[in-house]
Design an enzyme around this catalytic site. Structure first.
Site, short mmCIF file in Angstrom:
data_model
loop_
_atom_site.label_atom_id
_atom_site.label_comp_id
_atom_site.label_asym_id
_atom_site.label_seq_id
_atom_site.Cartn_x
_atom_site.Cartn_y
_atom_site.Cartn_z
CB VAL A 177 33.72 -76.63 -13.88
CG1 VAL A 177 34.96 -77.25 -13.30
CG2 VAL A 177 33.46 -75.28 -13.22
CD GLU A 178 28.07 -75.24 -13.70
OE1 GLU A 178 27.68 -74.19 -14.25
OE2 GLU A 178 27.72 -75.56 -12.55
N GLY A 179 31.26 -76.79 -18.80
CA GLY A 179 31.54 -76.39 -20.17
C GLY A 179 32.72 -75.44 -20.21
#
Length: 815
Positions: free
Chosen positions: A504-506
């Site tokens: 997540v978040e990249g």
């Protein structure tokens, strides 16, 4: 002495003067004057042949010409500007938004090749306010006590209703919201400490609390919302009356979030019985935390205005909106099941959802600014939630593993005494120290208003990766105890949840391959972004003048880094100026050395590969690893300083710095091995490693010192793992393990008596309880001492026990 030898000495002296000027970054005019005087002295006193002197003066004449601004710009800069424009890599609007998001902080110093340590050492240590500390000691501690991870993950697949109520009523969803809106207005450091404590108890709870306090509706409203939007939503979000989520990822656009197909068409339509100009939305999103139960949906979509109802543009690209989930056409409720970690996460769809224009966060004037808004907030938020969860999980794992390795015996010895186990424990402790230092010091910068985009990416990638290492190592130490799920297992669910943070978040692969160096090379470099901006300036004269200024600053910077890299490597950085003396001064010096080497390698890579470097992800990733290692080592040193330099922690600090700086060396080595232009690679190797690779990883002896710290009830162990849930109570194995560790330590003299009696033949029993009974009969132990050892044995056996079930009990939802 012969004339030739005299001339050689003068020539060496001239070179030494030039290198010294480059090393110390003396400006061009001053350097020209000093070199001119040195060359004059050489001409007058060296007795060298006039042809040599003529050649040297010709070179000096070229240097003088660089001091003539008009000549330099016309004859040198203008042709180079023309070439630069042709090789300048294209940057999309979304890439530009990402590059311009946030601030440049200590990362800029490391990229300079000559870090100014005062900018880091002068920063105060992070602190908690009285209210923040009270919240950690009160509501956070109480919430941890309410959590039963087996019940959450196996029986309910959700937090219990009373936990949801407690979270809402005590403001956990409003930690970042200002007090005048009803929130707690906590600092980033306080938010990180709350999440770390929750993560040491339950990944579901930490995820549930983390998302509303990260990149989402509250954060976006605070910075970009209209006053009406803030007044309406923020009090409701703070109280938990509204449950937020933010929907970005789509089935066809994961890491490439800028390619989302979800759309909003500006048109006329009916809303609440009136015809208005609004937006007709269609979307299909997935992986959205809190979406199944959300009452208000943050949405990223591409906005189009084919009829030009709000302006002259046909397309406003990515826009962020805020929509009540009871709006007609919205589908929520279904859930994903991320690796047996049942926090509320799921898909959401919207079909012909018509909403007013003022549902855009910030109102219609913010149309098309969604991506910039997201990138600006992610620049800071990426450094808090996932890294603090990694910190809490890592601390819990080493705290439990250190105690377990001390109380668990095999071959009549605590398993902590085996070097193989000790190596793993030392690695766990060292990486936990790195994660803790990175989170603590970077949060201190956030508290002072920094939004360091590149360091936040470093933390997101490396903290979650180190958490993965720590979880794997903890499982190795515990063996079967770790893999048998059940109420008594305190590792399994955390181990299962680790890949969630990786994605997540990249996604971590993308973060390492494209963001850390790709963004850092432009954002943190002292000249590259300015050169790019100058080159794209439509005013030619202004463009030429600014490009000239930046270009020759860049050339001087590159020459300086070459000189610094060579000299620092040649001297093993022993003469480098650092802010501290003593045991750790060498690590500051080594960071100085690798800063110069990294800056040189980066410049040469960008010069020779140009835009191709963007596609050479393996090369740029390794440069990013070097950058990250320097940053994390800096955080370790600053964290140690912030804690008052406790001498007992030196083994942890030394292990962390040695590990990171060895990593920097090896990544530079592999980078040079794979650099496509071999002649350039050879020259770089000469400048970076003139004496070869001289740095070594942490020694076994250093690792053993760490094992002693974490397998005994020491102050260093408590400092390392401070802030997790440690209460000794039923249902908290970590607190119970600590109690058993302390009891084992107290019983050591009695166990020594038993060993001596067994060695001398006084007792012959092989089982522990039989030994204790014989020792009482032989007078080796008193009845009271024996009772204590029997109680300790029972305590240990309870902790190392694993769960078993009837077949019918294994079905999910079975209590």
């Amino acid at each position: 002495m012969s004339a030739f030898l005299i001339w050689i000495l003068w020539f060496v002296a001239l070179v030494a003067v030039g290198l010294t000027l480059a090393y110390r970054r003396v400006d061009l005019k001053t350097s020209t004057l000093i070199l001119g005087f040195a060359l004059l002295a050489c001409t007058l006193f060296s007795n060298s042949h006039w042809l040599w002197n003529l050649a040297l003066w010709a070179v000096f004449g070229g240097l003088v010409s660089l001091n003539l601004p008009n000549f330099r710009r016309e004859k040198i800069t203008a042709p180079l500007l023309k070439i630069f424009k042709t090789i300048l890599p294209s940057i999309s609007s979304t890439e530009r938004d990402a590059l311009e998001a946030g601030t440049v902080w200590w990362d800029g110093e490391l990229f300079s090749g000559q870090p100014d340590w005062s900018k880091l050492t002068a920063m105060p240590a992070p602190t908690l306010s009285t209210d923040e500390q009270a919240f950690l000691d009160g509501p956070t501690e109480t919430l941890c006590a309410m959590l039963n991870d087996w019940q959450i993950t196996h029986e309910l697949a959700d937090l219990p209703p009373e936990v949801w109520t407690y979270i809402k009523e005590n403001g956990f969803f409003g930690m970042i919201i200002p007090r005048h809106y009803g929130g707690l207005e906590f600092s980033p450091y306080a938010v990180a400490m709350v999440l770390a404590k929750l993560a040491s108890r339950s990944a579901v709870a930490s995820s549930t609390v983390g998302v509303p306090n990260s990149l989402g509706p509250a954060e976006l409203l605070l910075h970009y919302g209209t006053e009406a939007q803030k007044d309406h939503y923020l009090p409701r979000l703070a109280s938990g009356d509204e449950i937020p989520c933010f929907a970005l990822t789509a089935p066809r656009a994961g890491s490439d979030a800028s390619a989302i197909p979800d759309s909003g068409i500006i048109c006329k339509g009916e809303f609440n019985g009136e015809e208005i100009v609004g937006i007709r939305l269609n979307w299909d999103k997935r992986y959205i935390t809190l979406a199944p139960i959300a009452t208000v949906l943050g949405l990223a979509f591409k906005l189009y205005d084919p009829e030009h109802l709000i302006g002259d543009k046909d397309e406003y690209v990515i826009t962020a909106g805020l929509i009540p989930t009871d709006t007609k056409g919205i589908t929520i409720g279904r859930r994903h099941f991320p690796l047996n970690t049942p926090f509320q996460n799921g898909p959401t769809q919207g079909k012909d959802v018509f909403v007013p224009l003022d549902y855009i966060i910030g109102g219609p004037e913010r149309a098309g600014q969604g991506w910039r808004m997201l990138m600006e907030q992610l620049a800071a938020g990426r450094a808090v939630v996932l890294p603090s969860n990694a910190m809490g999980g890592g601390k819990a794992a080493i705290y439990a593993s250190g105690a377990y390795a001390r109380i668990r015996k095999q071959f009549n010895l605590p398993i902590s005494r085996f070097e193989g186990v000790g190596e793993v424990l030392a690695r766990m402790a060292g990486e936990t120290y790195i994660v803790t230092a990175a989170v603590s010091v970077t949060c201190a910068a956030l508290c002072r208003g920094e939004k360091p985009a590149v360091p936040s990416a470093i933390l997101k990638y490396h903290c979650t990766e180190m958490a993965r290492h720590i979880a794997n190592d903890a499982m190795d130490v515990h063996g079967g105890k770790g893999i048998m799920l059940g109420p008594e297992n305190y590792l399994g669910r955390g181990y299962q949840a680790i890949p969630i943070a990786i994605t997540v978040e990249g996604a971590n692969i993308l973060t390492r391959s494209l963001i850390i160096f790709g963004q850092g090379a432009i954002r943190c470099h002292p000249f590259v972004l300015k050169e790019m901006e100058a080159a794209t300036d439509p005013d030619y004269e202004r463009s030429l003048q600014e490009f000239d200024h930046q270009l020759f600053g860049h050339i001087g910077y590159a020459i300086s880094n070459a000189a610094r890299s060579f000299f620092l490597a040649l001297t093993h950085a022993r003469l480098s100026t650092v802010p501290h003396s003593g045991a750790l001064s060498r690590y500051y010096q080594h960071i100085n050395r690798y800063s110069a080497a990294f800056a040189l390698a980066s410049d040469v890579s960008m010069l020779t590969l140009g835009g191709e470097l963007k596609r050479r992800e393996s090369l740029s990733s390794r440069l990013g690893d070097v950058f990250s290692a320097m940053y994390l080592a800096s955080m370790v040193l600053k964290h140690f300083d912030n804690q008052g330099c406790p001498e007992d922690d030196l083994p942890l600090v030394e292990w962390a710095c040695r590990h990171l700086l060895y990593e920097a060396q090896e990544k530079l080595h592999v980078f040079l091995r794979n650099f496509p232009y071999r002649l350039v690679a050879g020259l770089l190797r000469l400048l970076i490693f003139p004496r070869g690779r001289m740095y070594f990883p942490p020694s076994d002896a250093l690792g053993q010192q760490i094992v002693d710290l974490v397998t005994h009830p020491t102050e260093a162990r408590e400092r390392l793992c401070a802030g997790i849930y440690l209460t000794n109570e039923p249902g908290n194995p970590i607190g119970q393990l600590q109690a058993a560790l302390e009891a084992t330590e107290a019983a050591s003299p009695l166990e020594d008596k038993l060993r001596e009696a067994a060695r001398s033949g006084v007792i012959t029993a092989s089982d522990p309880l039989g030994k204790i009974a014989q020792a009482v009969e032989a007078g080796v132990l008193t009845a009271e001492e024996a009772a204590g050892l029997v109680a300790l044995d029972e305590q240990v056996m309870t902790l190392i026990a694993v769960d078993d079930f009837a077949s019918t009990e294994l079905a999910a939802g079975t209590p």
